[in-house]
Design a protein around this motif. Structure first.
Motif, PDB file in Angstrom:
ATOM      1  N   GLY A 194      55.239 -19.851  97.582  1.00  0.00           N
ATOM      2  CA  GLY A 194      56.332 -20.251  98.458  1.00  0.00           C
ATOM      3  C   GLY A 194      55.964 -20.572  99.888  1.00  0.00           C
ATOM      4  N   GLY A 195      54.709 -20.379 100.247  1.00  0.00           N
ATOM      5  CA  GLY A 195      54.306 -20.723 101.601  1.00  0.00           C
ATOM      6  C   GLY A 195      54.300 -22.229 101.809  1.00  0.00           C
ATOM      7  N   GLY A 196      54.099 -22.644 103.042  1.00  0.00           N
ATOM      8  CA  GLY A 196      54.055 -24.061 103.352  1.00  0.00           C
ATOM      9  C   GLY A 196      54.174 -24.307 104.836  1.00  0.00           C
ATOM     10  N   GLN A 220      49.054 -11.926 108.785  1.00  0.00           N
ATOM     11  CA  GLN A 220      47.911 -11.870 109.681  1.00  0.00           C
ATOM     12  C   GLN A 220      47.621 -13.256 110.219  1.00  0.00           C
ATOM     13  OE1 GLN A 220      44.376 -10.069 108.019  1.00  0.00           O
ATOM     14  NE2 GLN A 220      43.606  -9.586 110.055  1.00  0.00           N
ATOM     15  N   ALA A 221      47.710 -13.377 111.527  1.00  0.00           N
ATOM     16  CA  ALA A 221      47.390 -14.627 112.202  1.00  0.00           C
ATOM     17  C   ALA A 221      45.933 -14.580 112.640  1.00  0.00           C
ATOM     18  CB  ALA A 221      48.309 -14.817 113.402  1.00  0.00           C
ATOM     19  N   PRO A 222      45.312 -15.727 112.828  1.00  0.00           N
ATOM     20  CA  PRO A 222      43.901 -15.747 113.250  1.00  0.00           C
ATOM     21  C   PRO A 222      43.683 -14.947 114.527  1.00  0.00           C
ATOM     22  CG  PRO A 222      44.588 -17.926 112.567  1.00  0.00           C
ATOM     23  CD  PRO A 222      45.824 -17.071 112.593  1.00  0.00           C
ATOM     24  N   GLY A 223      42.705 -14.064 114.487  1.00  0.00           N
ATOM     25  CA  GLY A 223      42.376 -13.266 115.652  1.00  0.00           C
ATOM     26  C   GLY A 223      43.279 -12.088 115.906  1.00  0.00           C
ATOM     27  N   ALA A 273      51.183 -17.603 110.045  1.00  0.00           N
ATOM     28  CA  ALA A 273      50.221 -16.595 109.614  1.00  0.00           C
ATOM     29  C   ALA A 273      49.984 -16.718 108.119  1.00  0.00           C
ATOM     30  CB  ALA A 273      50.734 -15.187 109.933  1.00  0.00           C
ATOM     31  N   MET A 274      48.998 -15.987 107.639  1.00  0.00           N
ATOM     32  CA  MET A 274      48.840 -15.780 106.201  1.00  0.00           C
ATOM     33  C   MET A 274      49.733 -14.586 105.845  1.00  0.00           C
ATOM     34  SD  MET A 274      47.256 -16.921 103.507  1.00  0.00           S
ATOM     35  CE  MET A 274      45.668 -17.648 103.943  1.00  0.00           C
ATOM     36  N   TYR A 275      50.565 -14.767 104.862  1.00  0.00           N
ATOM     37  CA  TYR A 275      51.485 -13.719 104.439  1.00  0.00           C
ATOM     38  C   TYR A 275      50.985 -13.097 103.132  1.00  0.00           C
ATOM     39  CZ  TYR A 275      54.916 -14.839 108.002  1.00  0.00           C
ATOM     40  OH  TYR A 275      55.554 -15.012 109.213  1.00  0.00           O
ATOM     41  N   TYR A 276      50.942 -11.774 103.120  1.00  0.00           N
ATOM     42  CA  TYR A 276      50.440 -11.029 101.968  1.00  0.00           C
ATOM     43  C   TYR A 276      51.544 -10.140 101.397  1.00  0.00           C
ATOM     44  CZ  TYR A 276      45.842 -12.260 103.819  1.00  0.00           C
ATOM     45  OH  TYR A 276      44.746 -12.936 104.283  1.00  0.00           O
ATOM     46  N   GLN A 336      49.914 -19.123 102.891  1.00  0.00           N
ATOM     47  CA  GLN A 336      49.940 -19.557 104.287  1.00  0.00           C
ATOM     48  C   GLN A 336      51.323 -20.084 104.676  1.00  0.00           C
ATOM     49  OE1 GLN A 336      47.504 -19.380 106.686  1.00  0.00           O
ATOM     50  NE2 GLN A 336      48.967 -20.224 108.156  1.00  0.00           N
ATOM     51  N   VAL A 337      51.780 -19.641 105.837  1.00  0.00           N
ATOM     52  CA  VAL A 337      53.011 -20.155 106.433  1.00  0.00           C
ATOM     53  C   VAL A 337      52.660 -20.742 107.787  1.00  0.00           C
ATOM     54  CG1 VAL A 337      55.262 -19.560 107.406  1.00  0.00           C
ATOM     55  CG2 VAL A 337      54.529 -18.548 105.229  1.00  0.00           C
TER      56      VAL A 337
END
Length: 122
Positions: free
Chosen positions: A8-10, A36-39, A87-90, A117-118
């Protein structure tokens, strides 16, 4: 062993909506969404367990977590998305419920999905 598969990300523009899904292969008690976003460190976004839901302050009123027990699937409806939601959603799950105060702690979850990824553009 429980397997979790997110979808469902995009990519959407600010103000848009997305719905994430997480299909679980086995029984779990507590399930949650982290990002989690980069950094940045992994952050608890929303969790659901024993009929109780918990949200991080930054998404309250915009995101809704729900669960279809018949399908063993967790959802995260995300409305009014902002660029800072990128962010990447887990998806995460655990066979226990440790209490409301523990629901957004990543170390309270045994099983994790691969992430989806969102990306929200301004």
């Amino acid at each position: 062993q429980v397997q979790l598969v997110e979808s469902g990300g995009g990519s959407v523009q600010a103000g848009g909506s997305l719905r994430l899904s997480c299909a679980a292969s086995g029984g779990t008690v507590t399930m949650g969404w982290f990002r989690q976003a980069p950094g940045k460190e992994r952050e608890g976004v929303a969790a659901l367990g024993s009929g109780i839901s918990s949200y991080v302050d930054s998404v309250k009123g915009r995101f809704t977590i729900s669960r279809d027990n018949a399908k063993n699937t967790l959802y995260l409806q995300m409305n009014s998305l902002k660029p800072e939601d990128t962010a990447m959603y887990y998806c995460a799950a655990d066979p226990f419920f440790y209490g409301f105060s523990q629901m957004l702690r990543a170390d309270r979850y045994k099983y994790w999905g691969q992430g989806t990824q969102v990306t929200v553009s301004s």
